[in-house]
Design an enzyme around this catalytic site. Structure first.
Site, short mmCIF file in Angstrom:
data_model
loop_
_atom_site.label_atom_id
_atom_site.label_comp_id
_atom_site.label_asym_id
_atom_site.label_seq_id
_atom_site.Cartn_x
_atom_site.Cartn_y
_atom_site.Cartn_z
N CYS A 34 43.08 32.32 51.19
CA CYS A 34 42.85 31.45 50.36
C CYS A 34 42.20 32.23 49.08
CB CYS A 34 41.82 30.39 50.58
SG CYS A 34 41.96 29.64 52.24
N ASP A 439 42.18 52.65 11.21
CA ASP A 439 42.02 51.37 10.30
C ASP A 439 40.76 51.40 9.50
OD1 ASP A 439 43.20 48.47 10.53
OD2 ASP A 439 41.14 48.52 10.48
#
Length: 520
Positions: A34, A439
């Site tokens: 599970c 950048d």
């Protein structure tokens, strides 16, 4: 991969959604495995075992739970607790690499022996590559049985089984029921029209959906992508077939609702995996946040906006082309140029509201007069050179094994430098540690002057520098005159002015564009 049973036990008892997909619980009495969030009554600790992957639980002889449906878990982050080799192998398996020759061919592509690859998988995931691939096929087949009305023969093909007989045998062996019996247990709601499918893709919270849309919206290519009403949709092309998908948030269920219209069900697995990548659904947020919070510059940003993800892309060539279009102009100007490119060279395809075209293929742009849409000739030649490299298979954005060598080949294209390559790695290759340190927006966000200073400053953010970049971009508010900070082109042109943009694009007051800030 070693699991701390104390942590697993606490997560199991509390049904902590943050651990969904990071490990699986096997119950010895029922022989079922599970998810940690399974609503069934918790078994005693002495009767459970913990596995790092669903494939490991299946290999140990446990079958999937029909109640919590392990096939719906968000998925284990490919880089979590694994070696780079295993991470890359998992990515190749997602792209159906085992279909082209099995484990031996996969190992050869990775530059290692097949025995060593199996050993690594057993060490980190508790299962062999073949077992991992088989479990994923079964899980996707189960998802198609539960969530679609496809005929079982189509489900078998779409989930990668060679024949309906093999598909039926695998489902019966795994679930102790036939595919038809499993579908009979499902409470079907509305039946979807032909060639339309609805899936729910789970994620581990928190998930900053508004931040994701805020990044994608200004960069959405007109005619190809639309962001409106809290949803994202785009036209797609795959294996000669065309269609579209739309994604929206189901916050109460910790899932994204994905609506797909596509004529070839065999492509559904690849479409779903690409969508998972676009929206970064397997990210391990607690691990990312723990690292970024250690830096005072990022602490307040992370606390204010938990769950920010790194947006991926549908197609690597499309993203690289969009990055080139965005060199040294505003995000708004780059988006307008992308719209003109699509309208001029893309194929018309009216799929849904706002979607009118498919993004042009490399074969179309390889010899196209790209500069006719009003962009500088040098940048147009960069797009053509990239398209020719893709057509000649010197560059491929799929099946990447060695990222550094791929980026080196990408930088051989005139007009593409380290900044663009890192941006492509960040979004197209889903590299969590990629970082476009040239950048200008990132430089301004941390008040530094040179890319070298930023590169040194970012060392403390490893291996999550891409997520740090997202927080810095989000926190920085450029003024209306700032434009994309692509240092690749800036080094060559410095502060030189560029060609006049066409009247269709809203330009700066001087009708020229100048260099300052971050990309789209």
């Amino acid at each position: 991969m070693d699991l701390d049973w104390r942590v697993c036990s606490q997560a199991r008892v509390s049904r902590d959604v943050r651990f969904d997909g990071k490990f699986f619980i096997a119950v010895l009495s029922s022989r079922i495995y599970c998810r940690p969030i399974c609503p069934a009554r918790s078994a005693k600790e002495k009767n459970v075992r913990y596995f790092p992957s669903a494939a490991a639980a299946a290999e140990a002889g446990f079958r999937p739970c029909l109640r919590c449906r392990p096939e719906c878990s968000p998925g284990t982050p490919a880089w979590l607790g694994t070696s780079n080799t295993v991470s890359r192998a998992l990515r190749l398996i997602d792209e159906s690499a085992l279909e082209d020759g099995g484990v031996e061919v996969l190992a050869e592509r990775l530059g290692i022996g097949s025995r060593h690859l199996r050993r690594l998988f057993l060490q980190h995931l508790g299962a062999t590559p073949s077992a991992v691939a088989q479990t994923r096929r079964l899980h996707f087949a189960k998802k198609l049985i539960d969530e679609t009305r496809l005929p079982m023969s189509h489900v078998a093909v779409a989930s990668g089984f060679g024949s309906v007989r093999r598909f039926n045998a695998a489902i019966r062996k795994t679930y102790r029921r036939t595919p038809t019996q499993i579908r009979g247990l499902v409470r079907q709601t509305a039946i979807q029209p032909e060639n339309q499918y609805l899936f729910r893709l789970r994620f581990r919270p928190p998930y900053h959906w508004t931040g994701m849309l805020a990044f994608l919206a200004p960069r959405a290519t007109p005619g190809v992508e639309v962001v409106e009403g809290g949803s994202y949709r785009r036209s797609i092309s795959l294996n000669g077939h065309h269609g579209y998908f739309e994604v929206s948030l189901e916050e109460s269920d910790n899932a994204l609702a994905v609506r797909i219209q596509f004529g070839d069900p065999r492509s559904l697995y690849l479409i779903i995996e690409r969508i998972r990548g676009i929206f970064d659904l397997t990210a391990d947020w607690p691990a990312i946040a723990a690292k970024l919070r250690m830096d005072p510059v990022l602490l307040s940003r992370v606390e204010a906006d938990p769950g920010l993800r790194v947006p991926g892309c549908w197609n690597g060539f499309e993203l690289a082309t969009r990055a080139i279009l965005g060199q040294q102009i505003t995000v708004k100007g780059a988006t307008a140029l992308a719209g003109l490119l699509v309208k001029t060279f893309g194929r018309q395809f009216s799929a849904a509201k706002g979607l009118t075209h498919l993004f042009p293929k490399p074969e179309v742009l390889a010899d196209a007069r790209v500069d006719s849409i009003g962009m500088p000739k040098a940048r147009a030649e960069t797009i053509r050179a990239l398209a020719r490299a893709v057509c000649d298979r010197r560059i491929s954005f799929e099946g990447i094994v060695e990222v550094n060598s791929f980026l080196a080949r990408l930088c051989e294209v005139p007009g593409i430098g380290k900044w663009t390559a890192q941006y492509v790695a960040m979004r197209a290759l889903r590299e969590p540690d990629a970082f476009p340190f040239g950048d200008l927006g990132l430089l301004h966000a941390v008040s530094l002057q040179t890319p070298r200073e930023l590169e040194e400053r970012a060392e403390c953010w490893r291996p999550w520098r891409a997520y740090a970049a997202m927080y810095l971009w989000q926190g920085h508010k450029p003024n209306r005159n700032e434009v994309n900070g692509n240092a690749d082109a800036a080094r060559e042109t410095s502060i030189k002015r560029f060609e006049t943009v066409p009247s269709k694009i809203k330009a700066e007051p001087s009708n020229r564009l100048r260099c300052e800030l971050p990309i789209g």
